[in-house]
Design an enzyme around this catalytic site. Structure first.
Site, mmCIF file in Angstrom:
data_model
loop_
_atom_site.group_PDB
_atom_site.id
_atom_site.type_symbol
_atom_site.label_atom_id
_atom_site.label_comp_id
_atom_site.label_asym_id
_atom_site.label_seq_id
_atom_site.Cartn_x
_atom_site.Cartn_y
_atom_site.Cartn_z
ATOM 1 N N ASP A 65 -2.148 10.482 -6.557
ATOM 2 C CA ASP A 65 -1.401 10.442 -5.304
ATOM 3 C C ASP A 65 -0.129 9.608 -5.413
ATOM 4 O O ASP A 65 0.889 9.921 -4.795
ATOM 5 C CB ASP A 65 -2.288 9.885 -4.187
ATOM 6 C CG ASP A 65 -3.289 10.921 -3.675
ATOM 7 O OD1 ASP A 65 -3.163 12.107 -4.041
ATOM 8 O OD2 ASP A 65 -4.184 10.548 -2.905
ATOM 9 N N ASP A 140 4.226 6.573 4.744
ATOM 10 C CA ASP A 140 4.385 5.578 5.804
ATOM 11 C C ASP A 140 5.516 4.598 5.525
ATOM 12 O O ASP A 140 5.953 4.410 4.392
ATOM 13 C CB ASP A 140 3.080 4.794 6.030
ATOM 14 C CG ASP A 140 2.483 4.235 4.744
ATOM 15 O OD1 ASP A 140 3.242 3.753 3.891
ATOM 16 O OD2 ASP A 140 1.244 4.280 4.597
ATOM 17 N N ARG A 167 2.448 -9.236 18.270
ATOM 18 C CA ARG A 167 2.117 -10.298 17.324
ATOM 19 C C ARG A 167 0.966 -9.785 16.474
ATOM 20 O O ARG A 167 -0.129 -9.495 16.978
ATOM 21 C CB ARG A 167 1.725 -11.584 18.056
ATOM 22 C CG ARG A 167 2.812 -12.171 18.931
ATOM 23 C CD ARG A 167 2.380 -13.517 19.501
ATOM 24 N NE ARG A 167 2.297 -14.525 18.425
ATOM 25 C CZ ARG A 167 1.526 -15.599 18.480
ATOM 26 N NH1 ARG A 167 0.724 -15.801 19.530
ATOM 27 N NH2 ARG A 167 1.523 -16.466 17.496
ATOM 28 N N GLY A 181 -4.225 7.287 4.623
ATOM 29 C CA GLY A 181 -3.960 6.170 3.727
ATOM 30 C C GLY A 181 -4.151 4.823 4.408
ATOM 31 O O GLY A 181 -5.192 4.546 5.010
ATOM 32 N N VAL A 184 -5.301 4.673 8.348
ATOM 33 C CA VAL A 184 -6.687 4.811 8.785
ATOM 34 C C VAL A 184 -7.469 3.526 8.535
ATOM 35 O O VAL A 184 -8.419 3.210 9.265
ATOM 36 C CB VAL A 184 -7.354 6.022 8.089
ATOM 37 C CG1 VAL A 184 -7.722 5.719 6.640
ATOM 38 C CG2 VAL A 184 -8.586 6.479 8.852
ATOM 39 N N SER A 185 -7.064 2.731 7.533
ATOM 40 C CA SER A 185 -7.716 1.447 7.280
ATOM 41 C C SER A 185 -7.465 0.459 8.412
ATOM 42 O O SER A 185 -8.262 -0.453 8.628
ATOM 43 C CB SER A 185 -7.221 0.853 5.956
ATOM 44 O OG SER A 185 -7.521 1.707 4.874
#
EC number: 2.7.1.23
Length: 283
Positions: A65, A140, A167, A181, A184-185
């Site tokens: 990837d 991203d 913040r 990638g 989603v975490s």
């Protein structure tokens, strides 16, 4: 949409002997079937120069990837579709398994290339009224803190509308392609890659109620850096970084032309989500 195959660019992972050997086998295989093909290693400006120097109807990318992302950024706006051949571990962006490349290319030659246009992002960093950095992203654009464990202060706007101050450890602006990638975490949503939208997801927000947002592709996001006490960085696809200053404004929007991915429908999006563990079948 469909496109006919004429000239093919084969891009191999840098320094990867298996990828180089496979690339040469593919070139010979294609040449035996009357197609022009060129093999280049994914180093420096080699991909951009190769695309500019010849009429290219498809880029075959051999790697994981990370390699696919690096090549895809260089193809943004070129009109050249990309087809990934997985030599890595995850391979979510790859359409073809390395062990089945001949049968996959046979399908391409017999049926032509089916191309999907996916939303990509462009950004620019404004400092004191001037653009000091710009680029594109396939997965991203991330604004995050440096090595110190401190939250950073960001001010968000969508067009003329101010969303408010955030913040957090940072902010992820993700395409549908990148939704599986980093986003989603951070509890961002999964987004079908054919949707022309992008997501805005805070990273570990502190005493803040800003939930992940899904914005239309036409929306323009502006993120102002209010931080003066710690380092703040912008990264593209997790591969290229740039140091931000207090007062910088990062403008993010849809990239003209988007990113073109070739597909042979070996594995549907939903089956791929299951295969990679993003969806667990409880039946």
């Amino acid at each position: 949409m469909h496109t006919a195959l004429r000239s093919i660019l084969i891009v191999t992972k840098s320094g990867h002997r298996e990828a180089e050997a496979l690339g040469e086998r593919m070139r010979a295989w294609l040449a035996a079937r009357g197609l022009s093909a060129r093999v280049v290693e994914n180093t420096g400006e080699a991909v951009s120069l190769a695309v500019a120097g010849q009429e290219c109807s498809l880029a075959l990318v051999l790697g994981g990837d990370g390699t696919i992302l690096g090549v895809a950024r260089r193809l943004l706006g070129s009109g050249v579709p990309l087809l990934g051949v997985n030599l890595g571990k995850v391979g979510f962006l790859a359409e073809v398994a390395a062990t089945r490349w001949e049968s996959s290319l046979e399908r391409l030659l017999s049926g032509g290339v089916t191309v999907q246009e996916r939303l990509a992002l462009s950004f620019r960093v404004e400092r004191d009224g001037a653009t000091v950095h710009s680029g594109g992203a396939v997965n991203d654009v991330v604004i995050n803190r440096g090595i110190l464990a401190r939250v950073i202060n960001l001010d968000l706007r969508v067009g003329p509308e101010r969303l408010g101050e955030l913040r957090a450890d940072g902010l992820i602006v993700s395409t549908p392609t990148g939704a599986t990638g980093y986003s989603v975490s951070a509890r961002g949503p999964l987004v079908h890659p054919q949707l022309h939208v992008y997501t805005v997801t805070p990273i570990c927000p502190f005493l803040n109620n800003l939930l992940p947002l899904v914005l239309p592709g036409e929306a323009r996001l502006s993120v102002a850096v209010r931080e003066r006490t710690t380092d703040v960085y912008l990264t593209q696809d997790g591969q290229e970084g740039y140091a931000l200053h207090a007062g910088d404004v990062v403008h993010v929007e849809r990239a003209p032309g988007g990113m073109l991915f070739a597909t042979i429908e070996e594995l549907s999006y939903y089956r791929k989500l299951k295969a990679k563990g993003f969806i667990k079948d409880q039946s």
